[in-house]
Design a protein around this motif. Structure first.
Motif, PDB file in Angstrom:
ATOM      1  N   GLN A  34      32.405  48.039  55.765  1.00 34.75           N
ATOM      2  CA  GLN A  34      31.712  48.920  56.697  1.00 34.75           C
ATOM      3  C   GLN A  34      32.555  49.186  57.946  1.00 34.75           C
ATOM      4  O   GLN A  34      32.568  50.295  58.463  1.00 34.75           O
ATOM      5  N   ALA A  35      33.262  48.168  58.414  1.00 36.96           N
ATOM      6  CA  ALA A  35      34.136  48.348  59.577  1.00 36.96           C
ATOM      7  C   ALA A  35      35.256  49.324  59.250  1.00 36.96           C
ATOM      8  O   ALA A  35      35.605  50.186  60.063  1.00 36.96           O
ATOM      9  N   LEU A  36      35.818  49.208  58.052  1.00 37.10           N
ATOM     10  CA  LEU A  36      36.881  50.121  57.651  1.00 37.10           C
ATOM     11  C   LEU A  36      36.338  51.542  57.484  1.00 37.10           C
ATOM     12  O   LEU A  36      36.974  52.508  57.910  1.00 37.10           O
ATOM     13  N   ALA A  37      35.163  51.670  56.911  1.00 37.05           N
ATOM     14  CA  ALA A  37      34.559  52.993  56.720  1.00 37.05           C
ATOM     15  C   ALA A  37      34.228  53.649  58.063  1.00 37.05           C
ATOM     16  O   ALA A  37      34.307  54.866  58.191  1.00 37.05           O
ATOM     17  N   ALA A  38      33.867  52.843  59.048  1.00 38.97           N
ATOM     18  CA  ALA A  38      33.507  53.377  60.361  1.00 38.97           C
ATOM     19  C   ALA A  38      34.736  53.728  61.188  1.00 38.97           C
ATOM     20  O   ALA A  38      34.633  54.467  62.164  1.00 38.97           O
ATOM     21  N   ASP A  39      35.892  53.224  60.807  1.00 32.38           N
ATOM     22  CA  ASP A  39      37.131  53.493  61.534  1.00 32.38           C
ATOM     23  C   ASP A  39      37.475  54.967  61.373  1.00 32.38           C
ATOM     24  O   ASP A  39      37.573  55.475  60.264  1.00 32.38           O
ATOM     25  N   THR A  40      37.649  55.654  62.485  1.00 27.02           N
ATOM     26  CA  THR A  40      37.826  57.110  62.441  1.00 27.02           C
ATOM     27  C   THR A  40      39.271  57.567  62.324  1.00 27.02           C
ATOM     28  O   THR A  40      39.513  58.734  62.051  1.00 27.02           O
ATOM     29  N   GLY A  41      40.223  56.680  62.526  1.00 25.40           N
ATOM     30  CA  GLY A  41      41.605  57.138  62.493  1.00 25.40           C
ATOM     31  C   GLY A  41      42.478  56.276  61.602  1.00 25.40           C
ATOM     32  O   GLY A  41      42.136  55.161  61.268  1.00 25.40           O
ATOM     33  N   PRO A  42      43.612  56.826  61.201  1.00 26.00           N
ATOM     34  CA  PRO A  42      44.519  56.086  60.329  1.00 26.00           C
ATOM     35  C   PRO A  42      45.313  55.007  61.074  1.00 26.00           C
ATOM     36  O   PRO A  42      45.872  54.117  60.457  1.00 26.00           O
ATOM     37  N   VAL A  43      45.347  55.092  62.389  1.00 26.45           N
ATOM     38  CA  VAL A  43      46.131  54.144  63.177  1.00 26.45           C
ATOM     39  C   VAL A  43      45.294  52.903  63.454  1.00 26.45           C
ATOM     40  O   VAL A  43      44.157  52.989  63.900  1.00 26.45           O
ATOM     41  N   GLY A  44      45.865  51.757  63.158  1.00 27.10           N
ATOM     42  CA  GLY A  44      45.209  50.505  63.484  1.00 27.10           C
ATOM     43  C   GLY A  44      44.262  49.965  62.437  1.00 27.10           C
ATOM     44  O   GLY A  44      43.618  48.951  62.667  1.00 27.10           O
TER      45      GLY A  44
ATOM     46  N   THR B 205      45.208  48.949  59.386  1.00 29.67           N
ATOM     47  CA  THR B 205      45.931  48.095  58.446  1.00 29.67           C
ATOM     48  C   THR B 205      45.359  46.679  58.384  1.00 29.67           C
ATOM     49  O   THR B 205      45.168  46.153  57.284  1.00 29.67           O
ATOM     50  N   PRO B 206      45.043  46.045  59.516  1.00 31.56           N
ATOM     51  CA  PRO B 206      44.442  44.703  59.427  1.00 31.56           C
ATOM     52  C   PRO B 206      43.110  44.706  58.670  1.00 31.56           C
ATOM     53  O   PRO B 206      42.828  43.776  57.909  1.00 31.56           O
ATOM     54  N   LEU B 207      42.327  45.764  58.834  1.00 30.75           N
ATOM     55  CA  LEU B 207      41.063  45.851  58.103  1.00 30.75           C
ATOM     56  C   LEU B 207      41.302  45.994  56.606  1.00 30.75           C
ATOM     57  O   LEU B 207      40.612  45.369  55.795  1.00 30.75           O
ATOM     58  N   ARG B 208      42.263  46.820  56.234  1.00 35.37           N
ATOM     59  CA  ARG B 208      42.569  47.000  54.810  1.00 35.37           C
ATOM     60  C   ARG B 208      43.088  45.704  54.200  1.00 35.37           C
ATOM     61  O   ARG B 208      42.714  45.344  53.087  1.00 35.37           O
ATOM     62  N   ARG B 209      43.932  44.989  54.929  1.00 38.03           N
ATOM     63  CA  ARG B 209      44.457  43.720  54.431  1.00 38.03           C
ATOM     64  C   ARG B 209      43.354  42.677  54.285  1.00 38.03           C
ATOM     65  O   ARG B 209      43.312  41.931  53.316  1.00 38.03           O
ATOM     66  N   ARG B 210      42.458  42.647  55.271  1.00 38.19           N
ATOM     67  CA  ARG B 210      41.333  41.699  55.205  1.00 38.19           C
ATOM     68  C   ARG B 210      40.452  42.011  53.994  1.00 38.19           C
ATOM     69  O   ARG B 210      40.031  41.123  53.259  1.00 38.19           O
ATOM     70  N   LEU B 211      40.174  43.292  53.768  1.00 41.00           N
ATOM     71  CA  LEU B 211      39.348  43.691  52.634  1.00 41.00           C
ATOM     72  C   LEU B 211      40.020  43.310  51.315  1.00 41.00           C
ATOM     73  O   LEU B 211      39.353  42.846  50.388  1.00 41.00           O
ATOM     74  N   LEU B 212      41.308  43.471  51.237  1.00 40.89           N
ATOM     75  CA  LEU B 212      42.037  43.089  50.026  1.00 40.89           C
ATOM     76  C   LEU B 212      41.937  41.584  49.774  1.00 40.89           C
ATOM     77  O   LEU B 212      41.668  41.145  48.652  1.00 40.89           O
ATOM     78  N   ARG B 213      42.145  40.783  50.832  1.00 32.89           N
ATOM     79  CA  ARG B 213      42.026  39.326  50.683  1.00 32.89           C
ATOM     80  C   ARG B 213      40.612  38.920  50.267  1.00 32.89           C
ATOM     81  O   ARG B 213      40.423  38.079  49.404  1.00 32.89           O
ATOM     82  N   LEU B 214      39.626  39.549  50.893  1.00 32.51           N
ATOM     83  CA  LEU B 214      38.239  39.228  50.564  1.00 32.51           C
ATOM     84  C   LEU B 214      37.896  39.660  49.134  1.00 32.51           C
ATOM     85  O   LEU B 214      37.148  38.970  48.441  1.00 32.51           O
TER      86      LEU B 214
END
Length: 62
Positions: A22-32, A34-43
């Motif tokens: 949900q945090a990644l989906a709510a993120d409005t821009g491509p900048v910054g 990456t940590p959310l995408r990495r966390r989602l991958l680990r999870l």
């Protein structure tokens, strides 16, 4: 291994995964994001591993 502990771990991992998604989906821009995408991958990896341990296929292909 106590199956109740694994089930609790799986439930917590799925809640954390959902929050990260949900945090990644709510993120409005491509900048910054990456940590959310990495966390989602680990999870995602953790959830799959825990599902295999419990034999659960809830929400997935099994």
């Amino acid at each position: 291994m106590d199956p109740n502990i694994v089930t609790e771990d799986l439930a917590q991992a799925e809640r954390t995964w959902k929050a990260a998604y949900q945090a990644l989906a709510a993120d409005t821009g491509p900048v910054g994001n990456t940590p959310l995408r990495r966390r989602l991958l680990r999870l995602s990896t953790l959830v799959v591993r825990l599902r295999r341990q419990t034999g659960s296929s809830a929400g997935g292909r099994g």
